[in-house]
Design a protein around this motif. Structure first.
Motif, PDB file in Angstrom:
ATOM      1  N   SER A   3     -62.691  13.571  20.895  1.00  0.00           N
ATOM      2  CA  SER A   3     -61.943  12.805  21.893  1.00  0.00           C
ATOM      3  C   SER A   3     -60.451  13.038  21.679  1.00  0.00           C
ATOM      4  O   SER A   3     -59.954  13.014  20.550  1.00  0.00           O
ATOM      5  CB  SER A   3     -62.273  11.320  21.786  1.00  0.00           C
ATOM      6  N   VAL A   4     -59.737  13.278  22.774  1.00  0.00           N
ATOM      7  CA  VAL A   4     -58.328  13.662  22.708  1.00  0.00           C
ATOM      8  C   VAL A   4     -57.487  12.726  23.563  1.00  0.00           C
ATOM      9  O   VAL A   4     -57.812  12.467  24.727  1.00  0.00           O
ATOM     10  CB  VAL A   4     -58.128  15.110  23.193  1.00  0.00           C
ATOM     11  N   GLY A   5     -56.399  12.245  22.983  1.00  0.00           N
ATOM     12  CA  GLY A   5     -55.408  11.484  23.728  1.00  0.00           C
ATOM     13  C   GLY A   5     -54.223  12.383  24.044  1.00  0.00           C
ATOM     14  O   GLY A   5     -53.732  13.091  23.166  1.00  0.00           O
ATOM     15  N   LEU A   6     -53.787  12.371  25.287  1.00  0.00           N
ATOM     16  CA  LEU A   6     -52.667  13.216  25.721  1.00  0.00           C
ATOM     17  C   LEU A   6     -51.435  12.351  25.910  1.00  0.00           C
ATOM     18  O   LEU A   6     -51.433  11.413  26.711  1.00  0.00           O
ATOM     19  CB  LEU A   6     -53.023  13.925  27.023  1.00  0.00           C
ATOM     20  N   ILE A   7     -50.385  12.669  25.173  1.00  0.00           N
ATOM     21  CA  ILE A   7     -49.123  11.931  25.264  1.00  0.00           C
ATOM     22  C   ILE A   7     -48.109  12.797  25.987  1.00  0.00           C
ATOM     23  O   ILE A   7     -47.627  13.797  25.449  1.00  0.00           O
ATOM     24  CB  ILE A   7     -48.620  11.543  23.861  1.00  0.00           C
ATOM     25  N   GLY A   8     -47.824  12.448  27.229  1.00  0.00           N
ATOM     26  CA  GLY A   8     -46.929  13.223  28.067  1.00  0.00           C
ATOM     27  C   GLY A   8     -47.690  13.902  29.185  1.00  0.00           C
ATOM     28  O   GLY A   8     -48.505  14.793  28.940  1.00  0.00           O
ATOM     29  N   TYR A   9     -47.427  13.500  30.430  1.00  0.00           N
ATOM     30  CA  TYR A   9     -48.124  14.071  31.584  1.00  0.00           C
ATOM     31  C   TYR A   9     -47.102  14.558  32.605  1.00  0.00           C
ATOM     32  O   TYR A   9     -47.195  14.288  33.790  1.00  0.00           O
ATOM     33  CB  TYR A   9     -49.059  13.032  32.205  1.00  0.00           C
ATOM     34  N   GLY A  10     -46.082  15.290  32.084  1.00  0.00           N
ATOM     35  CA  GLY A  10     -45.050  15.820  32.970  1.00  0.00           C
ATOM     36  C   GLY A  10     -45.431  17.170  33.526  1.00  0.00           C
ATOM     37  O   GLY A  10     -46.519  17.353  34.067  1.00  0.00           O
ATOM     38  N   CYS A  32     -50.977   9.118  28.265  1.00  0.00           N
ATOM     39  CA  CYS A  32     -49.778   8.278  28.230  1.00  0.00           C
ATOM     40  C   CYS A  32     -48.636   8.991  28.923  1.00  0.00           C
ATOM     41  O   CYS A  32     -48.447  10.205  28.741  1.00  0.00           O
ATOM     42  CB  CYS A  32     -49.401   7.963  26.784  1.00  0.00           C
ATOM     43  N   ASP A  33     -47.874   8.254  29.720  1.00  0.00           N
ATOM     44  CA  ASP A  33     -46.640   8.777  30.288  1.00  0.00           C
ATOM     45  C   ASP A  33     -45.776   7.585  30.690  1.00  0.00           C
ATOM     46  O   ASP A  33     -46.299   6.552  31.136  1.00  0.00           O
ATOM     47  CB  ASP A  33     -46.902   9.665  31.500  1.00  0.00           C
ATOM     48  N   ILE A  34     -44.457   7.739  30.529  1.00  0.00           N
ATOM     49  CA  ILE A  34     -43.564   6.626  30.864  1.00  0.00           C
ATOM     50  C   ILE A  34     -43.307   6.549  32.369  1.00  0.00           C
ATOM     51  O   ILE A  34     -42.772   5.550  32.854  1.00  0.00           O
ATOM     52  CB  ILE A  34     -42.222   6.736  30.114  1.00  0.00           C
ATOM     53  N   GLY A  35     -43.694   7.577  33.123  1.00  0.00           N
ATOM     54  CA  GLY A  35     -43.497   7.567  34.565  1.00  0.00           C
ATOM     55  C   GLY A  35     -44.700   6.985  35.276  1.00  0.00           C
ATOM     56  O   GLY A  35     -45.805   7.525  35.160  1.00  0.00           O
ATOM     57  N   PRO A  36     -44.548   5.895  36.011  1.00  0.00           N
ATOM     58  CA  PRO A  36     -45.689   5.273  36.707  1.00  0.00           C
ATOM     59  C   PRO A  36     -46.407   6.219  37.664  1.00  0.00           C
ATOM     60  O   PRO A  36     -47.637   6.211  37.742  1.00  0.00           O
ATOM     61  CB  PRO A  36     -45.039   4.106  37.470  1.00  0.00           C
ATOM     62  N   GLU A  41     -51.193   9.506  38.737  1.00  0.00           N
ATOM     63  CA  GLU A  41     -51.790  10.806  39.053  1.00  0.00           C
ATOM     64  C   GLU A  41     -52.849  11.179  38.023  1.00  0.00           C
ATOM     65  O   GLU A  41     -53.935  11.642  38.365  1.00  0.00           O
ATOM     66  CB  GLU A  41     -50.704  11.877  39.088  1.00  0.00           C
ATOM     67  N   ALA A  42     -52.539  10.954  36.737  1.00  0.00           N
ATOM     68  CA  ALA A  42     -53.503  11.263  35.677  1.00  0.00           C
ATOM     69  C   ALA A  42     -54.760  10.409  35.827  1.00  0.00           C
ATOM     70  O   ALA A  42     -55.888  10.900  35.688  1.00  0.00           O
ATOM     71  CB  ALA A  42     -52.860  11.041  34.316  1.00  0.00           C
ATOM     72  N   ALA A  43     -54.568   9.126  36.114  1.00  0.00           N
ATOM     73  CA  ALA A  43     -55.709   8.223  36.259  1.00  0.00           C
ATOM     74  C   ALA A  43     -56.590   8.595  37.442  1.00  0.00           C
ATOM     75  O   ALA A  43     -57.821   8.437  37.396  1.00  0.00           O
ATOM     76  CB  ALA A  43     -55.204   6.782  36.397  1.00  0.00           C
ATOM     77  N   SER A  44     -55.977   9.134  38.511  1.00  0.00           N
ATOM     78  CA  SER A  44     -56.757   9.523  39.680  1.00  0.00           C
ATOM     79  C   SER A  44     -57.550  10.802  39.432  1.00  0.00           C
ATOM     80  O   SER A  44     -58.631  10.984  39.982  1.00  0.00           O
ATOM     81  CB  SER A  44     -55.838   9.700  40.891  1.00  0.00           C
ATOM     82  N   HIS A  45     -57.008  11.694  38.588  1.00  0.00           N
ATOM     83  CA  HIS A  45     -57.700  12.948  38.280  1.00  0.00           C
ATOM     84  C   HIS A  45     -58.810  12.751  37.256  1.00  0.00           C
ATOM     85  O   HIS A  45     -59.847  13.425  37.304  1.00  0.00           O
ATOM     86  CB  HIS A  45     -56.704  13.989  37.750  1.00  0.00           C
ATOM     87  N   TYR A  46     -58.582  11.830  36.329  1.00  0.00           N
ATOM     88  CA  TYR A  46     -59.547  11.602  35.243  1.00  0.00           C
ATOM     89  C   TYR A  46     -59.883  10.118  35.229  1.00  0.00           C
ATOM     90  O   TYR A  46     -59.263   9.318  34.523  1.00  0.00           O
ATOM     91  CB  TYR A  46     -58.963  12.051  33.901  1.00  0.00           C
ATOM     92  N   VAL A  49     -60.519   7.989  31.928  1.00  0.00           N
ATOM     93  CA  VAL A  49     -59.551   7.908  30.839  1.00  0.00           C
ATOM     94  C   VAL A  49     -58.806   6.583  30.891  1.00  0.00           C
ATOM     95  O   VAL A  49     -58.659   5.964  31.955  1.00  0.00           O
ATOM     96  CB  VAL A  49     -58.536   9.069  30.882  1.00  0.00           C
ATOM     97  N   ASP A  50     -58.337   6.172  29.735  1.00  0.00           N
ATOM     98  CA  ASP A  50     -57.446   5.025  29.658  1.00  0.00           C
ATOM     99  C   ASP A  50     -56.015   5.520  29.852  1.00  0.00           C
ATOM    100  O   ASP A  50     -55.608   6.524  29.269  1.00  0.00           O
ATOM    101  CB  ASP A  50     -57.569   4.337  28.298  1.00  0.00           C
ATOM    102  N   ALA A  51     -55.237   4.829  30.676  1.00  0.00           N
ATOM    103  CA  ALA A  51     -53.868   5.241  30.977  1.00  0.00           C
ATOM    104  C   ALA A  51     -52.889   4.211  30.427  1.00  0.00           C
ATOM    105  O   ALA A  51     -53.043   3.004  30.674  1.00  0.00           O
ATOM    106  CB  ALA A  51     -53.679   5.404  32.480  1.00  0.00           C
TER     107      ALA A  51
END
Length: 332
Positions: A3-10, A32-36, A41-46, A49-51
């Motif tokens: 299981s992998v957590g991704l920090i930064g979704y720019g 994780c990303d500081i930009g809402p 976008e990440a939550a809609s693709h996956y 996942v926890d965002a």
């Protein structure tokens, strides 16, 4: 299943998420990303996942590993916390902005007995792997020098100069290709768009054994070039990542100096040939290698020591840049 957590979704994070999720033995469980907007976008693709807007939530979660794709100035702090939290870490380049911080990450990974890998993407490119084979088999002869160009019109950075943005690519490739250690670096550049942030840098690095690396980095250039040339005393090779198909070519060209005084040099030219390469995405190979190392305990190709060597070269080149091109010894 890792299981992998991704920090930064720019700009780079979506590529990492796509490649991790395509692996058979890994999946993204948190982003994780500081930009809402990016987080949405990440939550809609996956959808599973926890965002989170705070990276600490990822570190406190159950993921086995984290990938850090945040601005370079944050790499050290987040990676150190991740290792302390017991996570395996893949951190984008550069792993830190000082050799002292990079060395501290290496020590922390060894203490925690966790994989620390740096995203030196080109070390996983099939063309670079074949270049290493061409050198190892003697096809190119003795390597004399390497030169690279990484230029484009944009993307202009405000948090790092062209050396730290683009330099890790050429320095990591040279370190992968060459047996010798970097001994000296020097660099000159100019800040034409923003004060104190060089948007063009010309860097040179000397390696033990006499091999020279010379690189041109800029985001103020009329065309996009991502190329590196290796010149040997028997043949030469060009890896042009801008080419859609024929990315690696070998030129059977060299100069033979006369044996007798007064005789002219002899020029050998047997033409060029294209080297066939597997059609695989380098980032997919990098991600798979990270997961494999976690599962087997193997040492990554671009491990923390590799990242440290790159940072030491960049640190010396940055000091030379400040000193108007004065050669600076590379530590280590």
């Amino acid at each position: 299943m890792i299981s992998v957590g991704l920090i930064g979704y720019g700009s780079w994070g979506p590529n990492l998420a796509r490649n991790i999720d395509a692996l058979d033995d890994a999946h993204v469980t948190a982003v994780c990303d500081i930009g809402p907007a990016r987080l949405a976008e990440a939550a809609s693709h996956y959808e599973t996942v926890d965002a989170f807007p705070d990276y600490r939530a990822v570190l406190q979660g159950p993921s086995d590993a984290v990938i850090i794709a945040t601005p370079a100035r944050t790499h050290f702090g987040i990676a150190r916390e991740a290792l302390a939290a017991g996570k395996h870490v893949l951190v984008e380049k550069p792993m830190a902005l000082t050799a002292a911080d990079a060395e501290a990450l290496v020590e922390e990974a060894e203490r925690a007995e966790r994989v620390l890998m740096v995203g030196h993407l080109l070390e996983y490119h099939p063309a670079v792997e074949r270049l290493r084979e061409l050198i190892g088999t003697g096809t190119l002869g003795r390597v004399l020098f390497i030169y690279g160009r990484r230029v484009n019109l944009g993307r202009v950075r405000s948090d790092e100069n062209a050396l730290w943005c683009l330099g890790p690519h050429d320095v990591s490739v040279a370190g992968y290709l060459l047996d010798g250690a970097p001994t000296q670096a020097w660099a000159v550049g100019g800040s034409f768009l923003r004060d104190d942030i060089e948007d063009v840098v010309f860097m040179a690095v000397r390696y033990s054994g006499g091999v020279l690396l010379h690189s041109h980095f800029s985001w103020l250039d009329p065309g996009k070039v991502r190329a590196i040339t290796v010149v040997g005393d028997r043949a030469m090779a060009v890896f042009d990542d801008g080419e859609p198909v024929d990315k690696l070519r070998v030129f059977e060209r060299c100069v033979e100096l006369p044996r007798a005084v007064g005789d002219p040099p002899r020029y050998h030219d047997q033409g060029a040939r294209t080297v066939s390469l597997p059609d695989t995405e380098p980032l997919r190979r990098e991600c798979q290698h990270f997961i494999d190392c976690i599962q087997t305990g193997a040492r990554p190709r671009s491990d923390g020591h590799d990242g440290l060597r790159v940072v030491r070269v960049l640190e010396a080149a940055q000091q030379s840049l400040r000193d108007q091109g004065r050669p600076v010894a590379v530590a280590g």
